[in-house]
Design a protein around this motif. Structure first.
Motif, PDB file in Angstrom:
ATOM      1  N   THR A  79       0.841  -1.206   0.000  1.00  0.00           N
ATOM      2  CA  THR A  79       0.000   0.000   0.000  1.00  0.00           C
ATOM      3  C   THR A  79       0.871   1.248   0.000  1.00  0.00           C
ATOM      4  O   THR A  79       2.003   1.244   0.474  1.00  0.00           O
TER       5      THR A  79
ATOM      6  N   LYS B  67       1.013   5.643   0.861  1.00  0.00           N
ATOM      7  CA  LYS B  67       0.744   6.387   2.100  1.00  0.00           C
ATOM      8  C   LYS B  67      -0.724   6.747   2.250  1.00  0.00           C
ATOM      9  O   LYS B  67      -1.172   7.118   3.346  1.00  0.00           O
ATOM     10  N   GLU B  68      -1.479   6.616   1.141  1.00  0.00           N
ATOM     11  CA  GLU B  68      -2.928   6.826   1.213  1.00  0.00           C
ATOM     12  C   GLU B  68      -3.672   5.523   1.446  1.00  0.00           C
ATOM     13  O   GLU B  68      -4.904   5.488   1.362  1.00  0.00           O
ATOM     14  N   ASN B  69      -2.942   4.468   1.694  1.00  0.00           N
ATOM     15  CA  ASN B  69      -3.495   3.136   1.958  1.00  0.00           C
ATOM     16  C   ASN B  69      -4.127   2.502   0.723  1.00  0.00           C
ATOM     17  O   ASN B  69      -4.975   1.618   0.831  1.00  0.00           O
TER      18      ASN B  69
ATOM     19  N   THR C  53      -3.961   0.045  -2.426  1.00  0.00           N
ATOM     20  CA  THR C  53      -3.221  -1.153  -2.810  1.00  0.00           C
ATOM     21  C   THR C  53      -2.590  -0.952  -4.178  1.00  0.00           C
ATOM     22  O   THR C  53      -3.292  -0.668  -5.160  1.00  0.00           O
TER      23      THR C  53
ATOM     24  N   LYS D 136       1.715  -5.218   3.935  1.00  0.00           N
ATOM     25  CA  LYS D 136       0.862  -5.825   4.946  1.00  0.00           C
ATOM     26  C   LYS D 136       0.844  -7.318   4.676  1.00  0.00           C
ATOM     27  O   LYS D 136       0.293  -7.781   3.676  1.00  0.00           O
TER      28      LYS D 136
END
Length: 924
Positions: free
Chosen positions: A278, A280-282, A284, A311
């Motif tokens: 991911t 930095k804005e989460n 994928t 993750k």
């Protein structure tokens, strides 16, 4: 425009700049050529009392036999990292074989064989050969333990079930339990097994406890010798080591890249994982999943000013968050696409805009097996370009690509595997589909190259019983996986055989391995600056080398060095020291019991007033670079391993009975002959007219050797020979010659020109007074001709032998005293200027593998043949037609056998083959 030049193919010449780099690489490889070593063993695990049988193949980087080494050093290292056996075996034309007896004084546990040559030590511990296995120490009351461990909040829960070798539950056992980590005791407890042998153990772990090497030790409170070590294989997410490695080493913003990853558990083995990447804005941006042994690859295009996070999901569902490598704003990437069924490597070079320059030259070098196979020079005129490199330029094996700049600084490195499927083709033919117990089984072997041409080569064959030896146990690989892959990689390659399964999935996993595993190679600084001086010398032949120095340790040039060999071989050599005081004796025969006495003299023939030092090979510390040990045989064992343990002791007892004609000998009382430990008695230890033992010597107390002889040797005295005024030592009517640790003291007697009175007596007395009774292990008196004859032949000249007259006057005959010292260093046990007694590490000569012969079919067996290794033959040589024949006898039980045949033509090619044999019921 991109400019490429100097492709290193047969018809083209490299540019001067790249040629300079190639010349430096070739010069380095010439001065520091590498060796590769592989050992085949007869089976993957053993028991105390067994013998390990092995065959060694030593090659250079091109897989031709190595000319650099004539000695193979083999260490047996226990699970406490201690060398318990250090052995030397001879190597000839790159081949060595031998055996290691697993003595009863060894304890059961995990062991590692470490094998190497002295020259291999120049390349670090990763360059040596390692093989780990378990040595079982079974007894009839041993436990068999099923164990399942798991993490439980802040502790460990262990479900155990104890039973005997016959599968009977070990119920109501009072257990003493100890939780240890790296031999440090963490917790202690007691428990009692249930009627079914079960026990559930809960331990709360101290804070920050590492789980690697965590072990539960269970012992029987009623029998403290009954102890079991149970490894606790548990994983915490935070303890799994997860690494992300961008292709060719750099994670560069705006350049699409392939990323390799590796997840390693605390036991050192791979952990299969999956997850997502991911930003930095989460969001994928990539997904990944292991291909094999915790390794895999994925593609992504990192963006400027971003940070990326992995993750990760572990097999038990737990998760872990790992930061990706920091992004670089500038740099270059070397990408290699190696298709499974393609004949070219697609090599791509990507660079950031600031790297572009029409003036800066770069070189890409491709190497394999110690040879530069490909080279090109280029300039960065654009950010992306491709090269198509024919795989035919490289031999089968690991290819290593490097980009360097004009200042000879390396930028990127990338490994790729080339497989031409050109290994030796081994065919093993059997005359029947099955055989009966104790049948003679002939094998017809043919070996050809990839073009079907017959091949001459050296091979080894192991045949094992599948009922006792697990097929592929430990997944340790073979001569193909080791010589072509593992020997070029740093650290432990888990399950190397998987990468040679020749399918698209294993090929992709192999590329992941090469992205994530270090390469055993050189430092580019050493290439550019010149190869460093080798710290460890090659041993192309058996040699004795050393140095002569004065009392201030300054070298003595032009000293004459005389070497006398005693023991198994008897010969004399001499040489002269060089200006550095160095000397060497070459082409010495390999021996398991030869000792060398060296004497240095000056130009006048007098012994020098100085010392002799010998260049000996120092032993290696027990430093195993990776500690992945097999589990104890009794924990979660399977039927095959259990059958081996139960059968092994029975077979060894039967084999001992077989040696005595099938009968156990009745116990008879034998009066021991006095034997002196380490004696060099030419008649055999204890074969003498009188033996003075260590117990006899202890009763003398503080005394000189002369005092000891006067007190204990019957008839020893000082006297005069008939018609002589010189004092001499006698035993009764025979004059004495003193032989100390097999070395004749008179060998180094140098009379003065003037012939001083009693000077020979004084020469002998000096040694007899200097040595003390405490220095001596034993004395053997060789008075009668029965025992003295062999000494006369060895120590006297022909004229001296003719002068010996047993019927003559007093002193006309000679008696001998064989004196054994504690040090074994001969007459110069303590200090003697200019004289040195050298005992090299004895060479272990191979023994013959026991082969029963059943010449009469269906004869009544008088012992049960329960071999686990049915046959071991280390030297199978194919002839000019590529043919060889091997035969052996089957054992007693219906089962299947596995044949493993490995070997090499020692000219660049290796081969491996397996085959099954069916043994049916006995026929009438």
């Amino acid at each position: 425009m991109l400019t490429l030049s100097g492709l290193l193919v047969k018809a083209q010449q490299p540019t001067n700049s790249i040629k300079n780099v190639v010349d430096k690489i070739d010069d380095y490889n010439t001065k520091l050529p590498t060796e590769k070593l592989y050992l085949q063993f007869d089976k993957p695990y053993y028991a105390i009392g067994d013998t390990i049988w092995f065959k060694g193949y030593l090659t250079n980087s091109a897989l031709n036999y190595s000319l650099l080494s004539s000695r193979l050093y083999v260490d047996l290292v226990n699970d406490s990292n201690k060398v318990v056996k250090h052995l030397v075996f001879p190597i000839s034309f790159g081949l060595s074989w031998g055996n290691i007896k697993l003595d009863e004084n060894l304890h059961g546990g995990a062991y590692t064989i470490r094998a190497y040559t002295n020259w291999m030590r120049n390349f670090g511990i990763d360059a040596l050969f390692y093989q780990s296995f378990y040595i079982a120490n079974s007894s009839s009351n041993a436990w068999i333990i099923n164990a399942n461990s798991s993490l439980n909040n802040n502790g460990v829960k262990v479900d155990l079930k104890f039973s005997g070798l016959d599968n009977t539950p070990s119920g109501n056992q009072n257990l003493q339990l100890k939780l240890v980590n790296n031999n440090k005791t963490l917790l202690q407890n007691t428990d009692v097994t249930g009627a079914d042998g079960s026990a559930i153990i809960d331990f709360a772990l101290p804070e920050n406890t590492l789980l690697r090497n965590l072990m539960l030790i269970a012992s029987d409170k009623k029998d403290n010798k009954k102890v079991a070590q149970i490894p606790l294989n548990v994983e915490r997410a935070q303890d799994v080591d997860i690494q992300f490695m961008p292709e060719s080493g750099s994670f560069i913003a705006s350049l699409p890249t392939q990323v390799g990853f590796k997840a390693i558990g605390e036991d050192g083995k791979g952990v299969n994982i999956k997850g997502i990447i991911t930003d930095k804005e989460n969001n994928t941006v990539a997904q990944f999943e292991s291909l094999h042994a915790g390794m895999g690859v994925f593609n992504m295009a990192p963006q400027q000013d971003e940070t990326y996070t992995a993750k990760v999901t572990l097999p038990d569902g737990s998760t872990k968050v790992v930061s990706m490598p920091d992004l670089k704003k500038s740099g270059m990437i070397l990408k290699v696409k190696n298709g499974f069924d393609t004949d070219t490597l697609d090599v791509s070079i990507l660079a950031t805009a600031d790297m572009l320059s029409p003036d800066e030259s770069y070189f890409i070098i491709g190497q394999s097996r110690g040879v530069v196979c490909y080279g090109a020079s280029f300039k960065l005129n654009k950010q992306f370009f491709n090269l198509h490199v024919p795989k035919t330029l490289f031999p089968t094996g690991v290819a290593h690509f490097t980009i360097i700049n004009s200042k000879n600084q390396p930028f990127n490195e990338r490994l790729a595997f080339i497989n031409h499927d050109d290994n030796l083709k081994i065919d093993i033919k059997l005359p029947a589909s099955s055989f009966s117990p104790r049948d003679s089984i002939p094998l017809h072997i043919s070996v050809n190259d990839k073009d079907g041409k017959p091949t001459v080569g050296s091979f080894s064959i192991a045949v094992t019983d599948d009922a006792q030896v697990k097929d592929g146990a430990n997944n340790t690989g073979n001569i193909l996986t080791d010589m072509l892959l593992s020997s070029d990689m740093k650290g432990f390659v888990e399950d190397p055989g998987y990468y040679f399964e020749n399918n698209a999935q294993s090929w992709k996993a192999l590329d992941a391995l090469l992205l994530t595993q270090g390469w055993v190679g050189y430092n580019w600084k050493d290439i550019i600056n010149g190869a460093p001086v080798a710290q460890f010398s090659p041993e192309p032949d058996y040699a004795v080398k050393g140095r002569v120095g004065n009392l201030l340790n300054k070298p003595i040039a032009d000293a004459k060095v005389l070497m006398l060999a005693t023991g198994k071989y008897h010969f004399v050599k001499d040489t002269v020291t060089n200006d550095k005081g160095e000397f060497s004796f070459h082409k010495i025969p390999a021996s398991d019991s030869t000792k060398y006495v060296l004497q240095a003299t000056n130009a006048k023939g007098r012994t020098i007033n100085g010392g002799i030092t010998i260049d000996d090979v120092p032993e290696l510390n027990a430093n195993i670079p990776f500690n992945i040990m097999p589990a104890p045989w009794y924990v979660n064992t399977d039927a095959t391993m259990l059958n081996y343990i139960k059968t092994n002791n029975t077979y060894r007892d039967e084999l001992e009975n077989r040696k005595y004609g099938g009968h156990v000998l009745k116990e008879v009382e034998v009066r021991d002959k006095a034997i002196i430990r380490g004696s060099q008695n030419l008649n055999g230890a204890g074969n003498s007219d009188q033996v003075i033992t260590e117990d006899d010597i202890e009763k003398v107390g503080k005394a000189s050797l002369l005092d000891l002889l006067q007190q204990k040797v019957t008839g020893f005295r000082i006297g005069y020979k008939t018609k002589s005024t010189n004092i001499q030592y006698f035993i009764k009517d025979k004059k004495v010659r003193f032989v100390i640790d097999g070395v004749d003291l008179d060998r180094f007697y140098m009379p003065t020109a003037d012939g001083m009175p009693n000077e020979h007596y004084e020469y002998e007395k000096q040694t007899l007074d200097y040595l003390t009774a405490e220095d001596i292990l034993g004395v053997e008196v060789l008075y009668s001709s029965l025992y003295s004859a062999s000494y006369q032949a060895q120590n006297l000249t022909l004229d001296q032998q003719l002068a010996v007259n047993a019927a003559g006057s007093k002193g006309s005959d000679i008696a001998y005293l064989e004196i054994t010292t504690r040090s074994g260093n001969g007459p110069f046990t303590k200090t003697a200027t200019g004289i040195y007694v050298y005992k090299p590490m004895p060479v272990t000569l191979p023994k013959q593998f026991y082969r029963p012969r059943y010449l009469v079919k269906n004869s009544l067996p008088y012992f049960h043949d329960l071999r686990s290794t049915i046959h071991w033959q280390p030297s199978v040589v194919t002839d000019k037609s590529g043919q060889a024949n091997v035969s052996f006898y089957a054992a007693d039980k219906p089962t299947t056998y596995t044949i493993i045949m490995e070997g090499s033509d020692l000219s660049g090619k290796v081969g491996y083959q397996t085959k099954k044999i069916t043994i049916g019921p006995a026929t009438q």
